[in-house]
Every structure is written in C-alpha cells, then in structure tokens.
Scaffold this active site. Structure first.
Site, PDB file in Angstrom:
ATOM      1  N   ASP A   1      36.592 -12.694 -10.253  1.00 31.24           N
ATOM      2  CA  ASP A   1      36.461 -14.105  -9.902  1.00 31.24           C
ATOM      3  C   ASP A   1      36.594 -14.920 -11.180  1.00 31.24           C
ATOM      4  O   ASP A   1      36.270 -14.448 -12.271  1.00 31.24           O
ATOM      5  CB  ASP A   1      35.085 -14.346  -9.258  1.00 31.24           C
TER       6      ASP A   1
ATOM      7  N   GLU B   1      38.554 -10.904   8.292  1.00 31.78           N
ATOM      8  CA  GLU B   1      37.153 -10.503   8.242  1.00 31.78           C
ATOM      9  C   GLU B   1      36.422 -11.085   9.448  1.00 31.78           C
ATOM     10  O   GLU B   1      36.554 -12.262   9.742  1.00 31.78           O
ATOM     11  CB  GLU B   1      36.535 -11.045   6.940  1.00 31.78           C
TER      12      GLU B   1
ATOM     13  N   GLU C   1      27.699 -14.192   8.611  1.00 33.55           N
ATOM     14  CA  GLU C   1      26.718 -14.270   7.532  1.00 33.55           C
ATOM     15  C   GLU C   1      25.318 -14.033   8.080  1.00 33.55           C
ATOM     16  O   GLU C   1      25.021 -14.375   9.220  1.00 33.55           O
ATOM     17  CB  GLU C   1      26.832 -15.625   6.833  1.00 33.55           C
TER      18      GLU C   1
ATOM     19  N   LYS D   1      42.370 -13.987  14.182  1.00 35.76           N
ATOM     20  CA  LYS D   1      41.190 -14.440  13.453  1.00 35.76           C
ATOM     21  C   LYS D   1      40.826 -15.875  13.861  1.00 35.76           C
ATOM     22  O   LYS D   1      39.662 -16.189  14.153  1.00 35.76           O
ATOM     23  CB  LYS D   1      41.470 -14.359  11.945  1.00 35.76           C
TER      24      LYS D   1
ATOM     25  N   CYS E   1      33.557 -21.154   8.723  1.00 31.12           N
ATOM     26  CA  CYS E   1      34.715 -20.721   9.511  1.00 31.12           C
ATOM     27  C   CYS E   1      35.016 -21.524  10.767  1.00 31.12           C
ATOM     28  O   CYS E   1      36.163 -21.898  10.996  1.00 31.12           O
ATOM     29  CB  CYS E   1      34.540 -19.260   9.916  1.00 31.12           C
TER      30      CYS E   1
ATOM     31  N   LYS F   1      36.650 -25.047  10.404  1.00 30.42           N
ATOM     32  CA  LYS F   1      37.896 -24.928   9.639  1.00 30.42           C
ATOM     33  C   LYS F   1      38.972 -24.216  10.464  1.00 30.42           C
ATOM     34  O   LYS F   1      40.126 -24.650  10.511  1.00 30.42           O
ATOM     35  CB  LYS F   1      37.597 -24.131   8.361  1.00 30.42           C
TER      36      LYS F   1
HETATM   37  C1  UDX Z   1      31.518 -16.616  12.244  1.00 28.87           C
HETATM   38  C2  UDX Z   1      32.000 -15.468  13.158  1.00 28.87           C
HETATM   39  O1  UDX Z   1      30.918 -15.055  13.992  1.00 28.87           O
HETATM   40  C3  UDX Z   1      32.504 -14.311  12.316  1.00 28.87           C
HETATM   41  O2  UDX Z   1      33.038 -13.310  13.147  1.00 28.87           O
HETATM   42  C4  UDX Z   1      33.586 -14.811  11.366  1.00 28.87           C
HETATM   43  O3  UDX Z   1      34.018 -13.777  10.514  1.00 28.87           O
HETATM   44  C5  UDX Z   1      33.064 -15.963  10.519  1.00 28.87           C
HETATM   45  O4  UDX Z   1      32.564 -17.001  11.369  1.00 28.87           O
HETATM   46  P1  UDX Z   1      29.345 -17.118  10.816  1.00 28.87           P
HETATM   47  O5  UDX Z   1      29.903 -18.489  10.671  1.00 28.87           O
HETATM   48  O6  UDX Z   1      28.872 -16.411   9.605  1.00 28.87           O
HETATM   49  O7  UDX Z   1      30.401 -16.149  11.507  1.00 28.87           O
HETATM   50  O8  UDX Z   1      28.081 -17.185  11.810  1.00 28.87           O
HETATM   51  P2  UDX Z   1      27.883 -17.191  13.397  1.00 28.87           P
HETATM   52  O9  UDX Z   1      26.777 -16.280  13.711  1.00 28.87           O
HETATM   53  O10 UDX Z   1      29.139 -17.006  14.131  1.00 28.87           O
HETATM   54  O11 UDX Z   1      27.328 -18.671  13.656  1.00 28.87           O
HETATM   55  C6  UDX Z   1      28.119 -19.832  13.459  1.00 28.87           C
HETATM   56  C7  UDX Z   1      27.345 -21.069  13.849  1.00 28.87           C
HETATM   57  O12 UDX Z   1      27.138 -21.142  15.248  1.00 28.87           O
HETATM   58  C8  UDX Z   1      25.940 -21.136  13.221  1.00 28.87           C
HETATM   59  O13 UDX Z   1      25.680 -22.453  12.799  1.00 28.87           O
HETATM   60  C9  UDX Z   1      25.041 -20.740  14.364  1.00 28.87           C
HETATM   61  O14 UDX Z   1      23.751 -21.269  14.234  1.00 28.87           O
HETATM   62  C10 UDX Z   1      25.780 -21.340  15.545  1.00 28.87           C
HETATM   63  N1  UDX Z   1      25.466 -20.680  16.822  1.00 28.87           N
HETATM   64  C11 UDX Z   1      25.826 -19.383  17.026  1.00 28.87           C
HETATM   65  C12 UDX Z   1      24.827 -21.398  17.835  1.00 28.87           C
HETATM   66  O15 UDX Z   1      24.500 -22.575  17.657  1.00 28.87           O
HETATM   67  N2  UDX Z   1      24.558 -20.767  19.020  1.00 28.87           N
HETATM   68  C13 UDX Z   1      24.912 -19.478  19.262  1.00 28.87           C
HETATM   69  O16 UDX Z   1      24.641 -18.982  20.372  1.00 28.87           O
HETATM   70  C14 UDX Z   1      25.560 -18.756  18.223  1.00 28.87           C
HETATM   71  P1  ADP Z   2      34.499 -17.072   1.120  1.00 28.75           P
HETATM   72  O1  ADP Z   2      33.415 -17.486   2.067  1.00 28.75           O
HETATM   73  O2  ADP Z   2      35.873 -17.169   1.751  1.00 28.75           O
HETATM   74  O3  ADP Z   2      34.254 -15.741   0.490  1.00 28.75           O
HETATM   75  P2  ADP Z   2      33.711 -18.398  -1.359  1.00 28.75           P
HETATM   76  O4  ADP Z   2      33.924 -19.826  -1.777  1.00 28.75           O
HETATM   77  O5  ADP Z   2      32.325 -17.892  -1.171  1.00 28.75           O
HETATM   78  O6  ADP Z   2      34.586 -18.202  -0.037  1.00 28.75           O
HETATM   79  O7  ADP Z   2      34.418 -17.426  -2.413  1.00 28.75           O
HETATM   80  C1  ADP Z   2      35.709 -17.568  -2.884  1.00 28.75           C
HETATM   81  C2  ADP Z   2      35.726 -17.212  -4.376  1.00 28.75           C
HETATM   82  O8  ADP Z   2      37.081 -17.144  -4.820  1.00 28.75           O
HETATM   83  C3  ADP Z   2      35.031 -18.227  -5.281  1.00 28.75           C
HETATM   84  O9  ADP Z   2      33.976 -17.586  -5.978  1.00 28.75           O
HETATM   85  C4  ADP Z   2      36.156 -18.703  -6.250  1.00 28.75           C
HETATM   86  O10 ADP Z   2      35.690 -18.888  -7.575  1.00 28.75           O
HETATM   87  C5  ADP Z   2      37.132 -17.543  -6.187  1.00 28.75           C
HETATM   88  N1  ADP Z   2      38.514 -17.894  -6.549  1.00 28.75           N
HETATM   89  C6  ADP Z   2      39.281 -18.891  -6.055  1.00 28.75           C
HETATM   90  N2  ADP Z   2      40.517 -18.868  -6.608  1.00 28.75           N
HETATM   91  C7  ADP Z   2      40.547 -17.821  -7.480  1.00 28.75           C
HETATM   92  C8  ADP Z   2      41.552 -17.245  -8.362  1.00 28.75           C
HETATM   93  N3  ADP Z   2      42.787 -17.752  -8.434  1.00 28.75           N
HETATM   94  N4  ADP Z   2      41.208 -16.174  -9.112  1.00 28.75           N
HETATM   95  C9  ADP Z   2      39.955 -15.648  -9.021  1.00 28.75           C
HETATM   96  N5  ADP Z   2      38.992 -16.124  -8.214  1.00 28.75           N
HETATM   97  C10 ADP Z   2      39.257 -17.199  -7.444  1.00 28.75           C
END
Ligand code: UDX
Ligand code: ADP
Length: 460
Positions: free
Chosen positions: A36, A163, A167, A218, A274, A277
């Site tokens: 990184d 992925e 989280e 995805k 995610c 976005k």
């Molecule tokens: C999500 C997808 O689940 C995962 O597969 C993908 O790789 C990344 O995006 P994440 O954003 O980490 O994962 O968490 P997730 O458990 O999906 O929750 C997303 C949001 O929805 C959170 O704010 C959560 O509180 C909310 N949520 C989830 C609700 O409000 N109600 C639900 O029943 C489930």
């Molecule tokens: P994600 O949730 O997708 O993992 P993060 O923001 O947590 O996103 O992590 C992305 C990481 O990638 C950051 O720590 C950032 O510094 C790193 N990064 C972005 N561009 C580059 C690059 N060109 N070379 C190395 N690291 C990079």
C-alpha cells in the site's frame, strides 16, 4: 498448470487486508505480500500488538498472527512486490466520482488505472492480474488494454474475482464462503486461482464464468441485498402509521422459503462502502445504454434509503416538540453496522447532519470509531465549517457520561453492548421526558417503556 509461488496484493484496506491474510493462512507454501502507498496503514499491519491492526474484524488478529512473518508480509515497496509476483490482486479503492462526468454516480477508476500503469511498467515476466476491487463491468477490458499497450511485451491474463465478504464477519465469510466467483477467459489462469481457493473452499462452491458476468454479478448481488433492505424499510414507514410491527412482518414473510429470513431487518438505512456505490454504478451503466426504466428502477433503492435516513431525523425533531435547538442528543453508534470501525456512508453521518442543521448538540459514543474519524466524516460533507462541527459535536469514550442530562438517546448502530446497559440507571440520569429513538430496533421496547422512557423504534 502454472504454479503460483508468490502473490502480491495492491491495497491493504478492508478488502485486501483480510482476504490476503486468509489466503496466506490457508496456503502456507505461497508467499503473499500486501502493499500500500499509505505508510501509516502498513505500519499498523506490521504492529507487534495485534490489537493495533488498521481495521477491526473479529478473528482477524488470530489469522494475521498465524501467517505474518511466515508467508504473509506487509510493505510499501509496491514495485518489488509486483516484480516478484506470479499473481497480482488489485484491491485499491474505487470511490464514487466527486467530479466531472458521472459525478456522484460512476466509479472513479483513477486508482485502478494508476495500478495498471505501474504493473505494466514494472513487470518483466508473465503475470495473472486479479481484479478484487468492485468495478463497473468491462473494467477488465480497460485494464487489459493499458497493460498490453504500455507493458514490456509480457503476457497478462486478467481475472475478475469479486469479494463478497461483509464487514464485521469478514473472517468467517472468507473461511466459509457461500461461493467464490472467478471470471476470465484464460483457462490456465482461472485454474491457478481455483487452486488457491481450493486449499480450503469445496470445489462445488468455486464458480467460474466469463469476465463480464463475474464483474456484473458483484454489482447485482449488492443491488439485490440493498433492495431487500430498502423494501423492508419502505414497509417500516407503513407499519408506523398503521400499527403493524415491522419485525413481525419480517418474520412472517421470511418464513416463506422463497423469500427467506435474511436481510429483512428494518433500519435507519443501509450504509457501507458497497451498496450505494454499486447501485449507483449499475444505474450509471444502465443509463449509458439508454435503459431508462432499468436505471430508474434501481435508483429508487437509493432514493428510499435517503428517505429513511431523513425520515428518522425528522421523527426525532417532531417528537421533541419540533425543536432540538441546543438539546443534548446522544448518538449510540457511528459505524455503518456493528463489529466494524468502518463509517463509510454510515446512516449516522446523515442523521447527524440533519440534526446539526437544527442546531442540536450531539454527543457521540461508538465502541470502535475514533473521534478523529467522526469529525472527518462530518467535515467531508462540507455542510458547515470544521470549527462549527467541533463546537456542536462532542465525542466521548464513556456512554454513561454521554447520557448524563441528555434529552434523547438515539441508536444508530446495532452494537450488542447497548443492549446490556443499565437502562434503569440511565433513566435516572437523563432529562425528563427521556426519549429513546431506536434506529435499529435493538432494545426491548416493553422494558424500556416500563422504565418510563418515551421509546420510539423504526417500524413500530
Ligand atoms: C455488503 C455485502 O453484504 C457483501 O457481500 C459485499 O462484499 C460488500 O457489501 P457490507 O457492506 O460489509 O457487505 O455489510 P452488510 O452486512 O451487507 O450491510 C450493509 C448495510 O445494510 C449495513 O448498514 C447494515 O446495517 C444494513 N442492513 C443489512 C440493514 O439495515 N438490514 C439488514 O437486514 C441487513
Ligand atoms: P476497500 O474497502 O476497497 O479495501 P480501502 O480504502 O479500505 O478500500 O483500501 C484501499 C487501499 O488501497 C488504501 O489503503 C489505499 O491507500 C490503497 N491504494 C490506492 N491506490 C494505490 C496504489 N496505486 N498503490 C498502492 N496502494 C494503493
């Protein structure tokens, strides 16, 4: 088949860090180097004290502790890692664009492009490039064109390997994935990546598709999940005016095996890096092909989510006699969900912004989020000056201190510890009437009402 001896991963964030840690844990014969640009982040990954890792995920310390120094390394030397690796994962961030065409919707691919150019410049031998970041469909094509046109004449096979970890449960999701998805055209490269996952994932759970299907899947998986949350949140508003209870409705419909019980928990709104976005991306892609009905359909999931956040804030204001000016309102939780320190797109940020417009005095407590991060999130909105944010918002480390003399407590994140608080004691210390606004339907409504709280929950 090509044997992979060394892996590099560019980006040591929420995706790259945990994923590579598990790959290294399960493949002790492969050297995995996560690089990184951010020195501070890499230092934290290398910290002797495993409680100081830059991201908080239950169980991650154990995995890192097992593999780090054996076959898992964290470094800022991006070029050496690229040069030595047989396979390179790209796990850099792809935030929503904040400028130019597609502002507020399209994914900003500048970090991906920088990576591709760097790989092309450095690589002296054939490499397999794996897209791990969430990308709009057909990014692989852009990657391939940069690599082939600017490279040193070596061969790049491009794979998409999205992925799906969530989280807060990242380690469990990585250890026991519902599926691993690998998209690509080059069969040898696909099999090389299959072998890495096959070290711990049963073969029938490793799905292979073409590149475009993998990339699109995805976005679609996240859109479907977010759509369920917006659907139940829409129903929560209906429940509030009709006397139905949204948890009961969720339970009733979730028993239908065609619907299923997951992702039906009404909330103050979904957050995270995610969902929003990826849907915005989907909408942007659909619009760019003139598929207006498709774009509008998915956009509504976001519109409803925004509505849910502002509706929650409005309900607080209305219930507190139409003014929160100068009132002490405590936020329990700031992270976008429990068991993570990630705050990206957290509903708490937008609810706070709304209440701050009304000059409320906010006191925030989150077990894992730092004061620094909370102020950063508010400053990023640019709604008011940094000084103003620090004047109106206090961040504390003790929830009981936060709740002293508070007019209202609001639950923004479903942290388990909030359920175990001594609410009888809190009732004595809060102002009267003592309001609780539960944005997660976390607390037991009957016992809170019995203690004398004016308790309001989403969807009831
Ligand atoms: C999500 C997808 O689940 C995962 O597969 C993908 O790789 C990344 O995006 P994440 O954003 O980490 O994962 O968490 P997730 O458990 O999906 O929750 C997303 C949001 O929805 C959170 O704010 C959560 O509180 C909310 N949520 C989830 C609700 O409000 N109600 C639900 O029943 C489930
Ligand atoms: P994600 O949730 O997708 O993992 P993060 O923001 O947590 O996103 O992590 C992305 C990481 O990638 C950051 O720590 C950032 O510094 C790193 N990064 C972005 N561009 C580059 C690059 N060109 N070379 C190395 N690291 C990079």
């Amino acid at each position: 088949m090509k044997e992979i001896k060394k892996i590099a991963c560019i980006g040591a964030g929420y995706v790259g860090g945990p994923t590579m840690s598990v790959i290294a844990q399960k493949n002790p014969g492969i050297q995995v180097t996560v690089v990184d640009l951010n020195q501070q982040r890499i230092d934290a990954w290398n910290d002797e004290d495993l409680s100081q890792l830059p991201i908080y995920e239950p169980g991650l310390d154990g995995v890192v502790g097992e593999a780090r120094g054996r076959n898992l390394f964290f470094s800022t030397d991006v070029e050496t890692a690229i040069d030595e690796a047989d396979m390179i994962f790209i796990s850099v961030n792809t935030p929503t664009k904040t400028y130019g065409k597609g502002k507020g919707q399209a994914a900003d691919l500048k970090y991906i492009e920088l990576c591709a150019r760097q790989i092309a410049r450095v690589a002296q031998g054939d490499k397999i490039i794996v897209e791990k970041s969430t990308l709009p469909v057909r990014t692989a094509a852009a990657l391939k064109s940069i690599l082939d046109d600017t490279g040193n004449g070596v061969n790049f096979a491009i794979l998409s390997n999205p992925e799906f970890l969530a989280e807060g449960t990242a380690v469990a999701d990585l250890h026991h994935p519902d599926r691993v998805l690998i998209g690509g055209e080059d069969e040898e490269a696909i099999q090389a990546l299959v072998q890495i996952y096959a070290a711990w994932v049963p073969h029938e759970r490793i799905l292979t598709t073409n590149l475009w299907s993998s990339e699109l899947s995805k976005l679609v998986a996240n859109a479907f999940l977010a759509q369920r949350v917006s659907s139940i949140n829409a129903i929560s508003e209906l429940c509030e005016v009709t006397g139905a209870n949204v948890d009961e409705v969720s339970r009733a419909i979730g028993h239908d095996s065609r619907i299923g019980p997951k992702f039906l928990k009404a909330s103050v709104g979904f957050g995270g890096s995610c969902f929003q976005k990826d849907i915005l991306n989907l909408v942007y892609i659909a619009r760019s092909y003139n598929l207006t009905a498709v774009a509008d359909y998915w956009e509504q999931v976001i519109i409803l989510n925004d509505h849910q956040k502002s509706r929650f804030a409005e309900r607080i204001i209305q219930t507190m006699y139409n003014t929160v000016n100068g009132k002490k309102i405590v936020f329990l939780g700031w992270a976008f969900k429990k068991d993570t320190n990630d705050t990206r797109e957290s509903a708490a940020i937008y609810v706070a912004d709304h209440l701050l417009d009304e000059e409320a005095h906010l006191v925030v407590y989150d077990p894992k989020v730092s004061a620094d991060q909370i102020y950063k999130d508010l400053d990023y909105l640019k709604t008011r000056s940094a000084e103003e944010n620090r004047r109106l918002v206090t961040v504390v480390n003790d929830p009981y201190e936060a709740l002293q003399e508070a007019h209202a407590a609001t639950i923004l994140t479903e942290w388990d510890e909030f359920k175990g608080y001594d609410w009888a004691l809190i009732k004595k210390q809060m102002k009267k009437p003592s309001f609780v606004f539960d944005g997660r339907k976390l607390l037991d409504s009957a016992s809170l009402r019995k203690l004398g709280f004016d308790y309001y929950a989403i969807g009831e």
